[in-house]
Design a protein around this motif. Sequence first.
Motif, PDB file in Angstrom:
ATOM      1  N   VAL A   1      21.924  -1.116  -7.393  1.00  0.00           N
ATOM      2  CA  VAL A   1      22.761  -0.077  -6.797  1.00  0.00           C
ATOM      3  C   VAL A   1      23.424   0.749  -7.896  1.00  0.00           C
ATOM      4  O   VAL A   1      23.996   0.196  -8.842  1.00  0.00           O
ATOM      5  CB  VAL A   1      23.857  -0.689  -5.895  1.00  0.00           C
ATOM      6  CG1 VAL A   1      24.704   0.402  -5.258  1.00  0.00           C
ATOM      7  CG2 VAL A   1      23.227  -1.580  -4.836  1.00  0.00           C
ATOM      8  N   VAL A   2      23.336   2.060  -7.768  1.00  0.00           N
ATOM      9  CA  VAL A   2      24.020   2.975  -8.678  1.00  0.00           C
ATOM     10  C   VAL A   2      25.197   3.590  -7.932  1.00  0.00           C
ATOM     11  O   VAL A   2      25.037   4.088  -6.813  1.00  0.00           O
ATOM     12  CB  VAL A   2      23.071   4.072  -9.187  1.00  0.00           C
ATOM     13  CG1 VAL A   2      23.853   5.152  -9.926  1.00  0.00           C
ATOM     14  CG2 VAL A   2      22.004   3.473 -10.109  1.00  0.00           C
ATOM     15  N   VAL A   3      26.379   3.567  -8.551  1.00  0.00           N
ATOM     16  CA  VAL A   3      27.603   4.028  -7.890  1.00  0.00           C
ATOM     17  C   VAL A   3      28.234   5.163  -8.680  1.00  0.00           C
ATOM     18  O   VAL A   3      28.578   4.986  -9.847  1.00  0.00           O
ATOM     19  CB  VAL A   3      28.625   2.877  -7.760  1.00  0.00           C
ATOM     20  CG1 VAL A   3      29.811   3.319  -6.916  1.00  0.00           C
ATOM     21  CG2 VAL A   3      27.976   1.653  -7.151  1.00  0.00           C
ATOM     22  N   PHE A   4      28.391   6.330  -8.028  1.00  0.00           N
ATOM     23  CA  PHE A   4      29.006   7.482  -8.666  1.00  0.00           C
ATOM     24  C   PHE A   4      30.432   7.730  -8.179  1.00  0.00           C
ATOM     25  O   PHE A   4      31.000   8.784  -8.458  1.00  0.00           O
ATOM     26  CB  PHE A   4      28.164   8.743  -8.430  1.00  0.00           C
ATOM     27  CG  PHE A   4      26.978   8.858  -9.343  1.00  0.00           C
ATOM     28  CD1 PHE A   4      27.123   9.342 -10.636  1.00  0.00           C
ATOM     29  CD2 PHE A   4      25.717   8.484  -8.911  1.00  0.00           C
ATOM     30  CE1 PHE A   4      26.028   9.443 -11.485  1.00  0.00           C
ATOM     31  CE2 PHE A   4      24.615   8.585  -9.747  1.00  0.00           C
ATOM     32  CZ  PHE A   4      24.773   9.070 -11.041  1.00  0.00           C
TER      33      PHE A   4
ATOM     34  N   GLY B   1      32.944  -8.646  -5.147  1.00  0.00           N
ATOM     35  CA  GLY B   1      32.022  -9.412  -5.973  1.00  0.00           C
ATOM     36  C   GLY B   1      30.590  -8.910  -5.942  1.00  0.00           C
ATOM     37  O   GLY B   1      29.647  -9.698  -6.096  1.00  0.00           O
ATOM     38  N   ILE B   2      30.411  -7.596  -5.742  1.00  0.00           N
ATOM     39  CA  ILE B   2      29.065  -6.999  -5.685  1.00  0.00           C
ATOM     40  C   ILE B   2      28.802  -6.289  -7.015  1.00  0.00           C
ATOM     41  O   ILE B   2      29.561  -5.412  -7.417  1.00  0.00           O
ATOM     42  CB  ILE B   2      28.950  -5.990  -4.525  1.00  0.00           C
ATOM     43  CG1 ILE B   2      29.299  -6.660  -3.199  1.00  0.00           C
ATOM     44  CG2 ILE B   2      27.557  -5.384  -4.479  1.00  0.00           C
ATOM     45  CD1 ILE B   2      29.538  -5.678  -2.059  1.00  0.00           C
ATOM     46  N   GLU B   3      27.731  -6.655  -7.687  1.00  0.00           N
ATOM     47  CA  GLU B   3      27.420  -6.105  -9.000  1.00  0.00           C
ATOM     48  C   GLU B   3      26.576  -4.838  -8.908  1.00  0.00           C
ATOM     49  O   GLU B   3      25.514  -4.841  -8.286  1.00  0.00           O
ATOM     50  CB  GLU B   3      26.659  -7.146  -9.834  1.00  0.00           C
ATOM     51  CG  GLU B   3      27.504  -8.309 -10.300  1.00  0.00           C
ATOM     52  CD  GLU B   3      28.349  -7.936 -11.506  1.00  0.00           C
ATOM     53  OE1 GLU B   3      27.793  -7.665 -12.580  1.00  0.00           O
ATOM     54  OE2 GLU B   3      29.584  -7.899 -11.349  1.00  0.00           O
ATOM     55  N   PRO B   4      27.014  -3.738  -9.531  1.00  0.00           N
ATOM     56  CA  PRO B   4      26.180  -2.533  -9.586  1.00  0.00           C
ATOM     57  C   PRO B   4      25.175  -2.629 -10.725  1.00  0.00           C
ATOM     58  O   PRO B   4      25.359  -3.414 -11.667  1.00  0.00           O
ATOM     59  CB  PRO B   4      27.202  -1.428  -9.868  1.00  0.00           C
ATOM     60  CG  PRO B   4      28.243  -2.119 -10.709  1.00  0.00           C
ATOM     61  CD  PRO B   4      28.326  -3.534 -10.181  1.00  0.00           C
TER      62      PRO B   4
END
Length: 314
Positions: free
Chosen positions: A57-60, A72-75
Amino acid sequence: MRKIVLAGVLTAFALFAAACGATSGASDDGSDTQEQEKVTVSHELGETDVPENPDDVVVFDYGILDTMDKLGIEPAGVPKGSIPSYLEKYESDAYTNVGSLKEPDFDELARIDPDLIIISGRQSSLYDQLEEIAPTVYLGVDTTRYMDSFKENMSKIGTIFDKQDEVDQELQNIEQSLVDLKDKSSSSVENSLIILANDDKISAYGPSSRFGLIHDVFGVPPVDEGIDASTHGMNVSFEYVVEQDPEMLYVVDRSAVVGGETSAKQLVENELVEKTTAYQNDNIVYLNPDYWYLSGGGLISVQEMINEISKSLE
């Protein structure tokens, strides 16, 4: 006769094994080809089919990053140019740098080949381009309906990552803090003004604006109901601040998070502002720009924003 029976047994076994392989989704090379379950996410820019519990997942959006951190979710990738200090662990090499908030690195995104890209306002004009790389979901906060929009975004995160119970618990905690804050704000101050300090300039924010939840949600009355609702605020002078004479002055220091040269305190506490009720009663509050400017709309940031305003009213 024995050979015929044995051949029949082997044939039956082979058919059974093939059937099992088809059921489990195993391919010829032994890999699992079973298709990942998907959830459909409706958002401001469209409707997107997203893999359930996506891996890469990529987070902007830093508010969503702070929410993922809380859960606790790793990007896989984040824009590292201006990460809030409380999320500084994402500056490490364990996470891919995917450009800046306004200029994604499309080559790096293609290399990662993410399962999901999460964006907000700064990247909204690039939505179609990002969609060509991976399923893309817009989760920006609508400041005109801040808490409803925030809760909707959190629910979508809960659905995508199968974390709805955890999200619900965090939202309950925030709601209780909000009830306590409203009890204070209803009787603590008569009026307030919110300004953004940016080097040698200031802009004011009122209801329905970027920081308007202080008025709209937290219940702190505005000194001026006529401030234009805007992401960038209404350009004002210090003469305006003196004229409005707020009882409480909230300051967001943009310079502190974008490498500016002048601190908000240096800029704001001048001879004019010293005439205001807020200054004379020691009611100038410098809000943490990590939460207010960089990462609003997250499970961590919203709770901390409530905590800051609540403390200011004690």
